[in-house]
Structures are given as structure tokens and as C-alpha cells.
Write an enzyme that holds these catalytic residues in place. Structure first.
Site, PDB file in Angstrom:
ATOM      1  N   LYS A   8       3.362  16.507  40.009  1.00  0.00           N
ATOM      2  CA  LYS A   8       3.001  16.701  38.598  1.00  0.00           C
ATOM      3  C   LYS A   8       3.093  15.356  37.852  1.00  0.00           C
ATOM      4  O   LYS A   8       2.604  14.360  38.362  1.00  0.00           O
ATOM      5  CB  LYS A   8       3.860  17.808  37.996  1.00  0.00           C
ATOM      6  N   HIS A  86      -4.920  24.480  39.933  1.00  0.00           N
ATOM      7  CA  HIS A  86      -3.496  24.732  39.664  1.00  0.00           C
ATOM      8  C   HIS A  86      -3.371  25.437  38.312  1.00  0.00           C
ATOM      9  O   HIS A  86      -4.091  25.120  37.371  1.00  0.00           O
ATOM     10  CB  HIS A  86      -2.715  23.413  39.669  1.00  0.00           C
ATOM     11  N   GLU A 154      -0.042  30.810  44.376  1.00  0.00           N
ATOM     12  CA  GLU A 154       1.072  30.447  43.506  1.00  0.00           C
ATOM     13  C   GLU A 154       1.117  31.411  42.318  1.00  0.00           C
ATOM     14  O   GLU A 154       0.431  31.184  41.314  1.00  0.00           O
ATOM     15  CB  GLU A 154       0.894  29.022  42.972  1.00  0.00           C
ATOM     16  N   GLY A 160       8.467  27.288  38.838  1.00  0.00           N
ATOM     17  CA  GLY A 160       9.550  26.732  38.034  1.00  0.00           C
ATOM     18  C   GLY A 160      10.569  27.769  37.614  1.00  0.00           C
ATOM     19  O   GLY A 160      11.351  27.516  36.684  1.00  0.00           O
ATOM     20  N   SER A 194       8.576  27.933  43.253  1.00  0.00           N
ATOM     21  CA  SER A 194      10.033  27.869  43.447  1.00  0.00           C
ATOM     22  C   SER A 194      10.453  27.906  44.911  1.00  0.00           C
ATOM     23  O   SER A 194      11.438  28.558  45.269  1.00  0.00           O
ATOM     24  CB  SER A 194      10.730  28.978  42.646  1.00  0.00           C
TER      25      SER A 194
HETATM   26  P1  PGA Z   1       7.728  24.756  41.644  1.00  0.00           P
HETATM   27  O1  PGA Z   1       6.197  24.319  41.407  1.00  0.00           O
HETATM   28  O2  PGA Z   1       8.025  24.563  43.101  1.00  0.00           O
HETATM   29  O3  PGA Z   1       8.537  23.826  40.767  1.00  0.00           O
HETATM   30  O4  PGA Z   1       7.853  26.177  41.230  1.00  0.00           O
HETATM   31  C1  PGA Z   1       5.202  24.697  42.308  1.00  0.00           C
HETATM   32  C2  PGA Z   1       3.849  24.276  41.808  1.00  0.00           C
HETATM   33  O5  PGA Z   1       3.620  24.278  40.587  1.00  0.00           O
HETATM   34  O6  PGA Z   1       2.970  23.924  42.610  1.00  0.00           O
END
Ligand code: PGA
Length: 235
Positions: A8, A86, A154, A160, A194
Site C-alpha cells: 500500500k 483492490h 479479499e 485490516g 488479515s
Molecule cells: P490486510 O490487507 O492483510 O492488512 O488485511 C490485505 C489487503 O488489503 O490486500
């Protein structure tokens, strides 16, 4: 098995170099590692035998699209992998049509595409049937027959926060594989949301999970390496 990381807006070029210096010792040819650093880092990538990709690109060679990066610059930087769809990009206003347009444009150029799909909380609350219909709509007009396409499931509510349950992942991955098969496609399917060192082994052991897309847990290289090791243990 594919282990991917989306950094990110995190990791400066300097921090990325430190990350790569540690990661180098843990690479294993049985794992395909895909790393998506922020765009500025693409110009000075550290030496590391992974596949580097862009978190975003505009579907044009170049042109008057301020703040975007196009195929001409990616080609000059030898980037041939792209994250598309995404949920954080969709939340900024990228429509399904635009995501599909990006997939088609970069597929024409031979890119490896990691195309993200995933439902919001209210759709999940409506049950598995509504989840399936939502994900089906996100596969619509995507070139699923493209050989260098990888899908990442996802669920937005799991990013997150807390990972989906193993049962939710198993059921939804089976559904996505079936939706792809109905269109004649067999594609690698990653889970994201996550993924941490303490749940990676269980997630990667599931049928129909061909890898993971990791966000925050990838920011600490030792945690990312633990996720890689969890993947190796399932092979
Ligand atoms: P995260 O993000 O592992 O922090 O949940 C995953 C993503 O957004 O690809």
C-alpha cells in the site's frame, strides 16, 4: 504456491531495500513471491528474486492522466505484474467496467494480473447466495481465459480487521472456482484479508486456496517470512 504482499502506501525505498535484504535469505523456489510496493519504489527496486508489481496503472501507454502511471513507464521499469480491482481502489471510485478495461489492456501486453474481488459486509450479511452473486458480478467482463490471470478473494470486511473464518474461506473459494469453471477457466485463487503468521498455515491448508495476498503483516519482514514458511509446511 503464491505468497503476495501489498505494501500500500507503506515502505520507503530505503525500508524496502532493508526488507529485501532480509527476504533474500528466505526465498525458496517452491514459492512464487509477488511484491507490490508503492509506485515511487518501482524506479529503484532492490535486488531480490521476486516478481515485482505495480499496485495500480492506467489503461493507456501514456497521456494526460495526472497522478497515474501507464504502460510505457512500467515497460521502462521492467514491471510486468499489476494489481487490479483492490477494494481500496474501488472505494476511490474505480468501477467494475474500469477494472475490466484495465485487465483487458494489460492482458494484451502480457502482464501477470492479480485481480481482486470481494464483498462488503452488508452482502456477506445476506448469506452465501448473495456473496456468490456479488462475486459473479465482479468476474463479469474480466478475461478469465487469460493465462496470466490470478484471482485474489479479499472480503472487504476482513481487510485490516480479522480474517474470514476457515469455513467462509473454504465455501467462498469453492464458489469462485466453480464460477470460473462455468466460464471455462481454471485460475489460481489467493485469499487476502488479515492473513497473519498465526492463521496462514490453516488458511493455506484449505482446498482451493493457492496462496495468500498479505497487507499489514507483510510490513514486518520476519512476519512475512513466517507466512512463507507456513506455506512451505503445507506443500
Ligand atoms: P490486510 O490487507 O492483510 O492488512 O488485511 C490485505 C489487503 O488489503 O490486500
Amino acid at each position: 504456491m503464491i505468497i503476495a504482499a501489498n505494501f500500500k502506501m507503506h515502505l520507503t525505498p530505503h525500508k524496502l531495500a532493508t526488507f529485501a535484504a532480509t527476504l533474500r535469505d528466505s526465498l525458496d523456489s517452491r514459492l512464487q513471491i509477488l511484491l507490490f510496493p508503492n509506485t515511487a519504489c518501482l524506479a529503484s527496486l532492490p535486488q531480490c528474486h521476486v516478481r515485482w508489481g505495480a499496485q495500480n496503472a492506467y489503461p493507456a501507454q501514456n497521456g494526460a492522466f495526472s497522478g497515474e502511471i501507464g504502460a510505457e513507464v512500467l515497460d521502462a521499469l521492467q514491471i510486468q505484474t499489476l494489481l487490479v480491482g483492490h477494494s481500496e481502489r474501488r472505494a476511490l471510485g474505480e468501477s467494475q467496467d474500469f477494472c475490466a478495461q484495465k485487465c483487458r489492456f494489460y492482458a494484451e501486453l502480457g502482464f501477470t494480473l492479480v485481480y481482486c474481488i470481494g464483498e462488503p459486509h452488508n452482502v456477506r450479511a445476506g448469506g452465501q447466495e448473495s456473496v456468490r452473486a456479488f462475486l459473479d458480478s465482479q468476474l463479469h467482463t474480466i478475461p478469465l481465459d487469460y493465462p496470466n490471470l490470478i484471482i485474489a478473494y479479499e472480503p472487504i470486511w476482513a481487510i485490516g480487521t480479522q480474517a474470514a473464518s476457515l469455513e467462509q474461506i473454504a465455501t467462498t473459494h469453492a464458489d469462485i472456482k466453480a464460477l470460473c469453471a462455468a466460464r471455462g477457466a481454471t485460475l489460481p485463487l489467493l485469499y487476502g484479508g488479515s492473513v497473519k503468521p498465526n492463521n496462514a498455515h490453516d488458511i493455506l491448508s484449505l482446498d482451493n486456496v493457492d496462496g495468500v495476498l498479505v497487507g499489514s503483516a507483510a510490513l514486518v519482514v520476519s512476519d512475512f517470512v513466517k507466512i512463507m514458511q507456513a506455506g512451505l509446511q503445507t506443500l
